[in-house]
Design an enzyme around this catalytic site. Structure first.
Site: not given
Ligand code: NDP
Length: 500
Positions: A147, A243, A277
């Site tokens: 995002n 986060e 988020c």
């Molecule tokens: P995901 O949890 O799906 O993915 C986040 C990252 O983790 C991506 O790079 C993803 O890779 C990677 N990933 C996925 N599975 C694994 C694993 N088993 N082990 C290690 N890494 C993994 O989140 P999104 O990208 O869909 O982001 C949206 C979410 O992020 C929302 O819930 C939002 O609220 C949260 N968010 C929180 C923030 C905060 O500051 N608290 C800020 C911004 C977002 P890949 O994409 O290649 O699958």
């Protein structure tokens, strides 16, 4: 897979990145496997050993050069961010580039003070003294979402670097091109190239990074993935910062300025297409102003200009990921089926992943849309009898990242804010505190562990080591051998005298 889904597997092991608004192919990246990830960590480790010997001021000086290169390429960077994520160019500039450049400026200035050793005066052991000094953790694995494909990974990377670490970044598979562009600009700035590595791939590449011998994991993403990463870090006894997801409530008191609140909520709910988020995800409005506020919000929403994120004069760009659009559609359908009123938006527009800013009124607390993260441009509104009901509903959630209070009475706002179970609460505005790097960005409950930004967030990127030394050297200490009756009697007298 839909024709416009921007992430797809091409040839074996390749990920194709597409513009979500147009379907245009932006590039392709390799899906890196575990040995490649481990090799990246080892390369970064070699460079980190040298980097850690530089003073914090020297590191800051180098990072300022990186900032200068980012500024020089700002137009190109904003275009790519808008193209790969679907956010407008204005959002790419303000929410991604400006916040990151400001974060670099802030920590370059502040870090020498925050990371210098500090002493602890001892209240009882007067002949001794202690101090804490900060040592880089080593290699920080940064795993980031789609995002904010620039501000999140690069902000976290800069903080880790200034603390003396090396970084291996695994960007989201949805937005890898922005991360690779940032790496190219980093290399151009003259920073040690091996110190910061980018590994591309899907979740399995992220999992490989956690397993590749990193010393700290910095994860931003969903609660579901955060749980897996927390477990993997626990298994390896690696500290981590998580986060995670949010479900930010907004409490609107009867005395709130209706015009201003409506504009704030429309921005807080729809900026970045609601894919923040900390987006406003549920609004609890005092019954005294509920009808008026709903009408104002609908009117403000109708003024938003939708269109191509890369064109001028567009307020609402495109969503980023087909999968997320499907979640948003399901949340809206579920709410309408359960009796919510769809007052604005509710459907896709354009040929890509554009989605109309959507206002739902007459929502109830048992609806999925009020309970589960939406992560899209949907503002659900619910009428409450009073502030007590609103606080109870705001706290009735397993998530606790951000919350908002709207009132004309600052003291009342603070009293309410302090009762909300969230890591951050803003009064009379939304989102913008992410752009204040001196404040902690943090979630409680299932929204996360630890924090980023702030003095504490920077120190978390170091090991804090405690040294205790003799301020006044005595021939022998009272508590050493041999234990004597006299020692017992004196200590017993002291106990009664000091702790009575
Ligand atoms: P995901 O949890 O799906 O993915 C986040 C990252 O983790 C991506 O790079 C993803 O890779 C990677 N990933 C996925 N599975 C694994 C694993 N088993 N082990 C290690 N890494 C993994 O989140 P999104 O990208 O869909 O982001 C949206 C979410 O992020 C929302 O819930 C939002 O609220 C949260 N968010 C929180 C923030 C905060 O500051 N608290 C800020 C911004 C977002 P890949 O994409 O290649 O699958």
């Amino acid at each position: 897979m839909g024709a416009l889904e921007q992430v797809e597997t091409g040839k074996q092991g390749l990920i194709i990145s597409r513009n979500p608004a147009t379907g245009e192919v932006l590039g392709e990246v390799r899906e890196m496997d575990a040995p490649e990830v481990r090799a990246a960590v080892e390369r970064a480790r070699g460079a980190q050993k040298v980097w850690a010997t530089r003073s914090v001021k020297e590191r800051a000086c180098s990072l300022r050069r990186f900032r200068a290169v980012l500024v020089k390429h700002s137009e190109e960077l904003c275009s790519l961010i808008a193209k790969e994520s679907g956010k407008t160019r204005a959002e790419a500039l303000t929410m991604e580039l400006v916040t990151t450049c400001d974060l670099i400026t802030y920590f370059c200035k502040r870090a020498p003070e925050v990371l210098k050793p500090h002493s602890i005066s001892l209240h009882l052991l007067k002949n001794r003294s202690s101090y804490i000094h900060y040592v880089p953790r080593g290699i920080v694995g940064v795993i980031s979402p789609w995002n904010f494909p620039f501000a999140i990974p690069i902000g976290e990377t800069v903080m880790a670097l200034i603390a003396g670490n090396g970084v291996v970044l695994k960007p989201s598979e949805v937005t890898p091109m922005v991360a690779l562009k940032a790496k190219q600009l980093y290399d151009e700035s003259g920073m040690p190239p091996e110190l910061f590595q980018v590994v591309t791939g899907r979740g399995s590449t992220g999992a490989a990074l956690v397993d590749a011998g990193i010393d700290y994991c910095n994860f931003t993403g969903s609660t579901a993935t955060g749980r897996k990463i927390g477990a993997a870090c626990g298994e390896r006894l690696i500290p981590c910062m998580l986060e995670l997801g949010g479900k930010a409530p907004a409490i609107v008191c009867a005395d709130a300025d209706v015009d201003r609140t409506a504009r704030a909520l429309v921005w807080g709910g729809f900026a970045n297409q609601g894919q923040v988020c900390a987006s406003v995800e549920r609004v609890y409005v005092h019954s005294a102003i509920y009808d008026e506020l709903c009408e104002k919000i609908i009117a403000e929403t109708s003024k938003l200009r939708q269109g191509d994120p890369c064109s001028d004069g567009v307020d609402a760009g495109s969503m980023t990921w087909e999968h997320q659009v499907e979640i948003v559609e399901a949340r809206i359908k579920n709410a309408v089926d359960a009796g919510a009123q769809l007052r604005s938006g509710g459907k896709r527009y354009g040929q890509g992943l554009g989605f109309e800013p959507t206002v739902l009124t007459d929502c109830r607390s048992d609806m999925e849309v009020m309970k589960k993260e939406i992560f899209g441009p949907v503002l659900p509104l619910m009428k409450v009898a009073d502030e007590e009901e609103a606080i109870a509903l705001a706290n009735d959630s397993n998530l606790g990242l951000m919350a908002y209070v709207f009132t004309d009475d600052r003291k009342k706002g603070q009293r309410i804010a302090e009762r909300i179970e969230a890591g951050m609460v803003m009064i009379n505005d939304c989102l913008i505190v992410y752009g204040a790097p001196e404040t902690p960005w943090q979630g409680i409950k299932q929204s996360g562990i630890g924090r980023t930004h702030s003095d504490d967030g920077l120190r978390d990127l170091c090991q804090s080591r405690h040294v205790n030394y003799d301020r006044i050297a005595l021939k022998r200490e009272l508590w050493w051998y041999p234990y004597s009756d006299a020692l017992y009697r004196q200590t017993s007298t002291l106990l009664k005298w000091i702790f009575r």
